[in-house]
Design a protein around this motif. Structure first.
Motif, PDB file in Angstrom:
ATOM      1  N   TRP A  29      16.672 -29.782 -49.093  1.00 56.49           N
ATOM      2  CA  TRP A  29      15.608 -28.875 -48.668  1.00 56.49           C
ATOM      3  C   TRP A  29      14.524 -29.640 -47.903  1.00 56.49           C
ATOM      4  O   TRP A  29      14.013 -29.155 -46.877  1.00 56.49           O
ATOM      5  CB  TRP A  29      15.014 -28.194 -49.903  1.00 56.49           C
ATOM      6  CG  TRP A  29      13.851 -27.298 -49.602  1.00 56.49           C
ATOM      7  CD1 TRP A  29      13.895 -26.007 -49.167  1.00 56.49           C
ATOM      8  CD2 TRP A  29      12.469 -27.641 -49.704  1.00 56.49           C
ATOM      9  NE1 TRP A  29      12.636 -25.511 -48.978  1.00 56.49           N
ATOM     10  CE2 TRP A  29      11.736 -26.494 -49.322  1.00 56.49           C
ATOM     11  CE3 TRP A  29      11.777 -28.792 -50.079  1.00 56.49           C
ATOM     12  CZ2 TRP A  29      10.343 -26.481 -49.299  1.00 56.49           C
ATOM     13  CZ3 TRP A  29      10.401 -28.773 -50.066  1.00 56.49           C
ATOM     14  CH2 TRP A  29       9.688 -27.620 -49.678  1.00 56.49           C
ATOM     15  N   GLN A  75      13.322 -28.941 -44.066  1.00 59.07           N
ATOM     16  CA  GLN A  75      11.948 -28.589 -43.732  1.00 59.07           C
ATOM     17  C   GLN A  75      11.334 -29.579 -42.728  1.00 59.07           C
ATOM     18  O   GLN A  75      10.560 -29.178 -41.852  1.00 59.07           O
ATOM     19  CB  GLN A  75      11.098 -28.556 -45.006  1.00 59.07           C
ATOM     20  CG  GLN A  75      11.478 -27.452 -45.983  1.00 59.07           C
ATOM     21  CD  GLN A  75      11.194 -26.065 -45.451  1.00 59.07           C
ATOM     22  OE1 GLN A  75      10.183 -25.838 -44.766  1.00 59.07           O
ATOM     23  NE2 GLN A  75      12.086 -25.117 -45.736  1.00 59.07           N
ATOM     24  N   SER A  89       8.214 -21.285 -47.704  1.00 59.64           N
ATOM     25  CA  SER A  89       9.666 -21.411 -47.825  1.00 59.64           C
ATOM     26  C   SER A  89      10.270 -20.094 -48.301  1.00 59.64           C
ATOM     27  O   SER A  89       9.659 -19.331 -49.060  1.00 59.64           O
ATOM     28  CB  SER A  89      10.029 -22.519 -48.815  1.00 59.64           C
ATOM     29  OG  SER A  89      11.426 -22.568 -49.007  1.00 59.64           O
ATOM     30  N   ASP A 115      13.267 -20.088 -49.896  1.00 61.08           N
ATOM     31  CA  ASP A 115      14.172 -20.396 -51.003  1.00 61.08           C
ATOM     32  C   ASP A 115      13.648 -19.756 -52.295  1.00 61.08           C
ATOM     33  O   ASP A 115      12.450 -19.828 -52.588  1.00 61.08           O
ATOM     34  CB  ASP A 115      14.294 -21.900 -51.186  1.00 61.08           C
ATOM     35  CG  ASP A 115      15.014 -22.548 -50.013  1.00 61.08           C
ATOM     36  OD1 ASP A 115      16.238 -22.709 -50.101  1.00 61.08           O
ATOM     37  OD2 ASP A 115      14.340 -22.861 -49.004  1.00 61.08           O
TER      38      ASP A 115
END
Length: 208
Positions: free
Chosen positions: A117, A121, A181, A183
């Motif tokens: 992740w 990013q 984000s 997620d």
């Protein structure tokens, strides 16, 4: 002078012609036989009780049922009932109200997932690539990351005493990444904690 003769005594009547003996005889004929029979029966009953042939009288309780007629009221409804039953009400409420969708379970990601992740990013394949562009960038010093109890821990290979400003810069930037984000697990992150290589906290930032 001659003495008068005494009257001759009247002859005695037979016993059956005498009134009193006749009455007594009649009473004896009527009373004595039943009396004798009673005496014989009484003696016989006493003898049987003494011998134990006659069982002791038992007392039986008799219950008398009430003879009063009971009145039963029969209610007949000519019109059919229109009230809905409980099962129909439950089915209607179930069909009208949709069942709530189960919320997706969010579990903490593994360290490998956190590092993937971070690379996504930051737009790098390896964190050290950032040092080729900017030697002072905190991105090039990242060595790992993990999520623990709702906090994102990111480890940087820096000195916690001399590179504290670099750690604060990294914590603020990473908190913004977590905030925007998409997620699922990022929604449960409360703080971003930047640590040195030994796991000591250098800086931390709350996700707003």
């Amino acid at each position: 002078m001659s003495t008068p003769l005494a009257p001759a005594p009247e002859p005695r009547k037979p016993w059956y012609k005498r009134p009193k003996p006749l009455i007594l005889t009649a009473l004896g004929i009527v009373i004595i036989p039943p009396l004798l029979l009673f005496i014989v029966l009484f003696i016989s009953a006493v003898v049987d009780v003494v011998k134990g042939d006659v069982p002791a009288p038992t007392t039986t309780a008799t219950t008398t049922s009430s003879t009063e007629p009971t009145t039963t009221l029969e209610t007949t409804s000519e019109e059919p009932s229109t009230a809905p039953t409980s099962s129909e009400t439950t089915e209607e409420s179930t069909s009208e109200e949709p069942a709530p969708e189960p919320e997706p379970e969010t579990s903490e990601p593994s360290p490998e997932e956190v590092e993937a992740w971070l690379r996504g990013q930051l737009g790098v394949e390896r964190f050290s690539e950032a040092l080729l562009v900017d030697p002072t960038s905190w991105i090039g010093y990242i060595v790992g990351g993990n999520v623990d109890h709702g906090n994102l821990h990111v480890q940087l290979q820096i000195d916690r005493t001399t590179d504290k400003a670099l750690g604060k810069q990294a914590a603020g930037a990473l908190a913004n990444f977590v905030k925007y984000s998409n997620d699922p697990w990022s929604n449960d992150i409360s703080f971003v904690i930047v640590e040195d290589g030994t796991g000591t906290v250098v800086a931390q930032e709350m996700v707003k």
